[in-house]
Structures are given as C-alpha cells and as structure tokens.
Write an enzyme that holds these catalytic residues in place. Structure first.
Site, PDB file in Angstrom:
ATOM      1  N   ALA A  76       0.808  -1.235   0.000  1.00  0.00           N
ATOM      2  CA  ALA A  76       0.000   0.000   0.000  1.00  0.00           C
ATOM      3  C   ALA A  76       0.832   1.271   0.000  1.00  0.00           C
ATOM      4  CB  ALA A  76      -0.973   0.029   1.167  1.00  0.00           C
ATOM      5  N   ALA A  77       2.145   1.157  -0.103  1.00  0.00           N
ATOM      6  CA  ALA A  77       2.967   2.372  -0.154  1.00  0.00           C
ATOM      7  C   ALA A  77       2.640   3.186  -1.405  1.00  0.00           C
ATOM      8  CB  ALA A  77       4.449   2.011  -0.128  1.00  0.00           C
ATOM      9  N   GLY A  78       2.529   2.509  -2.555  1.00  0.00           N
ATOM     10  CA  GLY A  78       2.184   3.209  -3.781  1.00  0.00           C
ATOM     11  C   GLY A  78       0.776   3.765  -3.747  1.00  0.00           C
ATOM     12  N   ASP A  79      -0.155   3.037  -3.146  1.00  0.00           N
ATOM     13  CA  ASP A  79      -1.529   3.521  -3.017  1.00  0.00           C
ATOM     14  C   ASP A  79      -1.584   4.747  -2.114  1.00  0.00           C
ATOM     15  OD1 ASP A  79      -2.352   1.385  -4.586  1.00  0.00           O
ATOM     16  OD2 ASP A  79      -2.733   0.105  -2.849  1.00  0.00           O
TER      17      ASP A  79
END
Length: 322
Positions: free
Chosen positions: A253-256
């Site tokens: 979820a870092a990119g999200d």
C-alpha cells in the site's frame, strides 16, 4: 475547503504472510506469521486521501458477508462516503495473498472476485458524483471497460483524472489527455513504452517520464522508485525527489498511499513538486507499519513527519533535469 475526490476501484480482503525470505518456485518457507486485513488498490487510495484530509467517495464492490460488512463500516468510520460501494450476493469479495520478507519486500497474488461486478453501467450511475469531484482516481484492478467508461466521461466534461496504471497486466487502456496525472513505477513505465532500462538508472527514468507525458498529453507523470524516490515530469521540468529514510517493515500500500496523498495535495492547490514531497512522506510512513490500510498515516502524522525533516538533507532535496 477539503477537496472532493472520487475513487473508482477495487476493494480486497488481504491475507498477509510475513516470513524470513520470499520463497523461490517449489520452496516452502516455514515459521511465518499470518494476519488478515482490508486492502485493494482502490480502497487503499480512498483511505489515503481521506486520512490526508480529502472528502472522499468510494465506488466499488464487495461480496455480501460479515467480513464485507465490517470492511464497509471500517471505511465509513474514516469518513468515506460508501453509498456507492455495493455488496454483491453472487460474488465473493476480492482477495489478495501477500507475502512479505523481513526487509519489507513483497509478492502479491490477487483474485478479483466482486471487483469484476464494477461494470460500465455502475460507472454511468455515478456520473453526477464524478461531476462534483476535484479529482477522480483510477487503478487497474477493475474491468478495463469500466476504466475506459470513466475516461470517456472525464474527457467529455474536462474532469481531472489521476490514473495509477497498476498492476500493469493489461496495457490496452488508451492513454491520452483524459488522464491528467499518470502514476506508475519504473517497470510499468518501461512496459507502457515498450522499452528496456537498467534499474537504478535515474537518467533513464527521467527520459521515461518525459516520454510518457509527451506521448499521452498528460499534465504530469510520476514514476515511483520505491526506496529510491520519485521522478515527476510536467510541462515545466522533470524533477527527482529522493525518498525519505525510514526503517521499512512492509511496502504493501505504499504506492496507493502515494496516489491518495498526491491527489489530496494537488486538490489543495499545491505545486507538483510540493505535492510529490507530501505524498512521498505519506508513503514513507506507510512502509514503517505492517498491513495495507492499517499502515496509512493521518494528516497530522504526515505534517509532523515533514516538520521533523526540516534542516535535514531530505528537506527540499531535488534534482531537476529536463
């Protein structure tokens, strides 16, 4: 006033296995730890935008069981409008199996489940909602025809769309100026341009960003580089922002988180470099915690983290090339 953001995308139940190292084909890695969490790129991005301060509506689909009900209630508890999050009797919720090693690297396998029910007809049903939005966020975990329907409507009405072209398993989506902002990682960028590159070659990534922006007529392109930072390209220049140094636990979820925080910052009127730095800070905080939505930071945490970076090498660090 808080910007209004509509996220049209996926919601998944995540099954997380943390282990010493990721298994090779045919290998069994024992002594892992297991957790269940809420995820899916669309819902993650909706939560990231809401946590950062946006007024968010989420358009998606889940199965119809107690876990799905708990999921919907969790999003609503964070202030997200879920009136367009349907519970589908004939589909199980989307699911993702996430394997994470001790360095925070991950491998993810996804089953779409109810996300496949997010049809073009569902898109047409929320046109009034899209017209009220400062930004619309899309990803690649719902049917491609539904994303195409959103882009066609946005093109017709001049609505700003942030597209996270991930996962890039299907490259058939037509990319043009209807996508105001395109967010990809370096592998996805190279795939979209059908080019090869050497990982870690910053000059190559700068060229990829500029080529993607020019080819699609986008207002900007962001190429995320994980622990190595992000490259931003708009009509003014190409800028490299180094990553903040943190102790990574889980990159899920870092990119999200980056996408949701970026849309919020742009909706507030921040410049692209400042919005990129804000989103990078949110993403950096996310990797310090295990899980997808449980790792997404609040606006207070992001602002405090940025304040803590003042006077360090990370403050204002950038490299403009194009």
């Amino acid at each position: 006033m808080s910007p209004k953001i509509t996220v049209i995308g996926s919601a998944n139940i995540d099954y997380i296995m943390q282990m010493e190292h990721l298994p090779s084909p045919g290998e069994t890695v024992t002594d892992g730890t297991f957790a269940q969490a809420f995820g899916g790129k669309g819902a993650n991005q909706a939560l990231a935008a809401a946590q950062a301060g946006a007024k968010v509506s989420f358009v998606g689909a889940l199965g119809h069981d107690q876990t799905a009900l708990d999921y919907k209630q969790s999003l609503e508890a964070h202030g997200i409008d879920c009136s367009q999050l349907s519970l589908e009797d004939e589909w199980p919720s989307g699911s993702a199996f996430v394997m994470i090693d001790r360095q925070g690297n991950n491998c993810i396998s996804v089953a779409a489940g109810a996300n496949a029910a997010l049809s073009p007809e569902r898109v047409h049903a929320v046109e009034a909602l899209m017209l009220q939005s400062d930004w619309i966020i899309l990803q690649q975990e719902i049917p491609q025809v539904s994303n195409q329907a959103v882009l066609a409507f946005a093109r017709e009405h001049g609505l700003p769309v942030l597209l996270n072209y991930a996962p890039a398993h299907d490259l058939s989506l037509h990319l043009d100026a209807a996508v105001h902002g395109l967010v990809v990682n370096e592998i996805e960028a190279a795939d979209l341009l059908d080019q090869s590159f050497e990982p870690g070659d910053r000059e190559a990534v700068l060229k990829l960003a500029e080529a993607l922006r020019r080819r699609g007529g986008h207002r900007f392109v962001a190429i995320t580089l994980g622990a190595h930072g992000v490259v931003l390209s708009d009509a003014a220049d190409c800028t490299y922002l180094p990553a903040f140094e943190v102790d990574a636990v889980d990159a899920t979820a870092a990119g999200d988180t980056f996408c949701g925080a970026l849309a919020l910052a742009l909706g507030e009127g921040q410049s692209l470099p400042n919005a990129g730095r804000f989103a990078s800070a949110a993403s950096a905080l996310a990797v310090t915690q295990l899980g997808a939505q449980s790792s997404i930071p609040t606006r207070q945490a992001i602002d405090a983290f940025l304040l803590s970076q003042k006077g360090t090498d990370a403050e204002g660090a950038s490299d403009t090339r194009c």
